[in-house]
Design a protein around this motif. Structure first.
Motif, PDB file in Angstrom:
ATOM      1  N   HIS A  36       0.846  -1.188   0.000  1.00 28.30           N
ATOM      2  CA  HIS A  36       0.000   0.000   0.000  1.00 28.30           C
ATOM      3  C   HIS A  36       0.882   1.239   0.000  1.00 28.30           C
ATOM      4  CE1 HIS A  36      -3.310   2.714   0.885  1.00 28.30           C
ATOM      5  NE2 HIS A  36      -2.634   3.199   1.911  1.00 28.30           N
ATOM      6  N   PHE A  46      -0.621  -4.602   3.548  1.00 26.69           N
ATOM      7  CA  PHE A  46      -1.872  -5.185   4.016  1.00 26.69           C
ATOM      8  C   PHE A  46      -1.724  -6.701   4.021  1.00 26.69           C
ATOM      9  CE2 PHE A  46      -4.305  -1.304   2.247  1.00 26.69           C
ATOM     10  CZ  PHE A  46      -4.129  -0.637   3.447  1.00 26.69           C
ATOM     11  N   ASP A  53      -7.902  -8.939   8.990  1.00 32.69           N
ATOM     12  CA  ASP A  53      -7.290  -7.991   8.064  1.00 32.69           C
ATOM     13  C   ASP A  53      -6.310  -7.145   8.864  1.00 32.69           C
ATOM     14  OD1 ASP A  53      -8.709  -8.763   5.757  1.00 32.69           O
ATOM     15  OD2 ASP A  53     -10.452  -7.607   6.412  1.00 32.69           O
ATOM     16  N   VAL A  55      -2.471  -4.788   9.195  1.00 31.44           N
ATOM     17  CA  VAL A  55      -1.526  -3.859   8.587  1.00 31.44           C
ATOM     18  C   VAL A  55      -0.147  -4.169   9.157  1.00 31.44           C
ATOM     19  CG1 VAL A  55      -0.825  -1.446   8.342  1.00 31.44           C
ATOM     20  CG2 VAL A  55      -3.255  -2.050   8.290  1.00 31.44           C
ATOM     21  N   PRO A  89      -5.533   1.894  16.171  1.00 32.44           N
ATOM     22  CA  PRO A  89      -5.805   0.499  15.828  1.00 32.44           C
ATOM     23  C   PRO A  89      -5.335  -0.441  16.940  1.00 32.44           C
ATOM     24  CG  PRO A  89      -4.691   1.660  14.033  1.00 32.44           C
ATOM     25  CD  PRO A  89      -4.610   2.538  15.238  1.00 32.44           C
ATOM     26  N   GLU A 109      -4.388  -4.358  13.690  1.00 35.19           N
ATOM     27  CA  GLU A 109      -5.614  -4.595  12.953  1.00 35.19           C
ATOM     28  C   GLU A 109      -5.871  -3.455  11.976  1.00 35.19           C
ATOM     29  OE1 GLU A 109      -8.849  -5.241  15.613  1.00 35.19           O
ATOM     30  OE2 GLU A 109      -8.252  -7.314  16.030  1.00 35.19           O
ATOM     31  N   ARG A 110      -6.391  -3.793  10.826  1.00 36.57           N
ATOM     32  CA  ARG A 110      -6.742  -2.785   9.833  1.00 36.57           C
ATOM     33  C   ARG A 110      -8.081  -2.151  10.188  1.00 36.57           C
ATOM     34  NH1 ARG A 110      -7.011  -3.781   3.243  1.00 36.57           N
ATOM     35  NH2 ARG A 110      -7.675  -1.667   2.668  1.00 36.57           N
ATOM     36  N   GLU A 112     -11.171   0.194   8.973  1.00 35.00           N
ATOM     37  CA  GLU A 112     -11.814   0.683   7.748  1.00 35.00           C
ATOM     38  C   GLU A 112     -12.112   2.175   7.894  1.00 35.00           C
ATOM     39  OE1 GLU A 112     -12.270  -0.853   4.883  1.00 35.00           O
ATOM     40  OE2 GLU A 112     -11.250  -2.604   5.735  1.00 35.00           O
TER      41      GLU A 112
END
Length: 356
Positions: A36, A46, A53, A55, A89, A109-110, A112
């Protein structure tokens, strides 16, 4: 093979990463890694692992363990802030073993959401929501500055005493390095005048709190719905213990007001839509900050001018790299004119010609 794929190969050994994650998180049938862009000085990958999901943050290739953009320092502050009102996060794990992917790294954690950068999301284009963006921003900054850093385990995270003087000294030394060590021969007189004023006007004392170090609108992640909700503060690599008013000054230096006459000194680093009269003004942001923190924004010209000075020096370093043929980034040659504009802006601020 695409350029992104080639660069991804430099950032991660997927086989070794999979083995590591299996050992740490358990086996997974799902494993995917993508690159990314936009991670600033640290890289962003990612990672999909099982139903998570994630990071992955790591320094760029070629960084040594001692310089590594202090990636594990970023992990430490994010972990410490988990139980606080600061939106960050959830951290998952960190790794000091550079043999896994070639550098230290961590996983979180990703979340949104969307960064508000050059343009305003259409769903936020109402008077109420525009005001809410500023409110969310300043309330989050107040949360950072009122964290009991001793209680969350960050008592040794920096040296807050004398922080502001060291900031001015550090960026002055960066200027000296440009001329004396790198041999850069362009002198921007307004930048030198700005430096001299800052050296003469460092506040004698300041509050001591946790600081973010790069607090501006485009380092914030807003949720995908409405009303606007700031769901994560990003890019903590400059965080430390220091003077909270440097964070506030930095935010205000990037916040355009309807009353601003001059064009942005660096349009690429500015969110122009905050000029709309529906947004909170700089004065309103300061008023709300003072209410929430109990701190007074004294020496406001100094702190806004310091923010401009730091970015002007960074810009001149970019321009020197361009002249030396060290980069193909199209932004760097623009600094020929951007830096003098920034320095001129700094002088406008200290003279009172660009009011709060």
């Amino acid at each position: 093979m695409s350029e992104d794929s080639e660069y991804l190969d430099q950032l991660v050994d997927e086989r070794q990463l999979r083995e590591y994650l299996t050992a740490e998180l358990g086996a997974s049938d799902t494993f995917e890694v993508t690159y990314h862009e936009g991670g600033n000085s640290n890289e962003i990958l990612f990672v999909t692992w099982d139903n998570m999901d994630l990071v992955l943050r790591r320094p760029p290739p070629g960084e040594t363990a001692s310089t590594a953009h202090q990636i594990l320092r970023e992990y430490r502050v994010l972990s410490a802030l988990q139980p606080t009102p600061v939106p960050v996060p959830r951290t998952v794990l960190s790794c000091e073993d550079t043999s896994i992917i070639g550098a230290e790294f961590y996983l979180m954690e990703r979340v949104e959401g969307e960064v508000i950068g050059d343009s305003e999301p259409e769903r936020f284009a109402t008077p109420e929501y525009r005001r809410q963006i500023g409110t969310e921003l300043i309330e989050t900054l107040s949360h950072i500055h009122t964290v009991d850093y001793e209680a969350v385990g960050l008592g040794d995270f920096g040296r807050p005493s004398g922080f502001t003087q060291r900031q001015v000294d550090r960026w002055t030394k960066q200027m000296d390095w440009l001329y004396e060590e790198k041999g850069h021969d362009r002198h921007v007189s307004d930048l030198e005048s700005l430096r001299d004023w800052l050296l003469d006007n460092v506040p004698e004392s300041h509050p001591e709190t946790l600081v973010h170090g790069d607090f501006r609108l485009d380092n914030m992640l807003f949720g995908t719905g409405t009303p606007p909700e700031l769901v994560a503060v990003l890019d903590w690599e400059l965080s430390t213990l220091g003077d909270p008013l440097t964070d506030l000054g930095f935010l205000l230096a990037h916040w355009r007001d309807p009353k601003d006459d001059a064009d942005p000194a660096i349009p690429e680093w500015t969110s122009p839509h905050t000029e709309h009269p529906d947004y909170l003004t700089r004065e309103q942001l300061v008023e709300r900050y003072e209410e929430l923190t109990g701190l007074e924004f004294t020496n406001e010209r100094f702190y806004r001018a310091l923010a401009v000075f730091k970015e002007a020096v960074a810009g001149e370093m970019f321009y020197a790299r361009y002249l030396d043929g060290e980069t193909s980034d199209p932004l760097y040659p623009r600094m020929e004119h951007r830096v003098p504009s920034m320095a001129e802006r700094g002088l406008r601020i200290i003279s009172g010609n660009e009011p709060l």
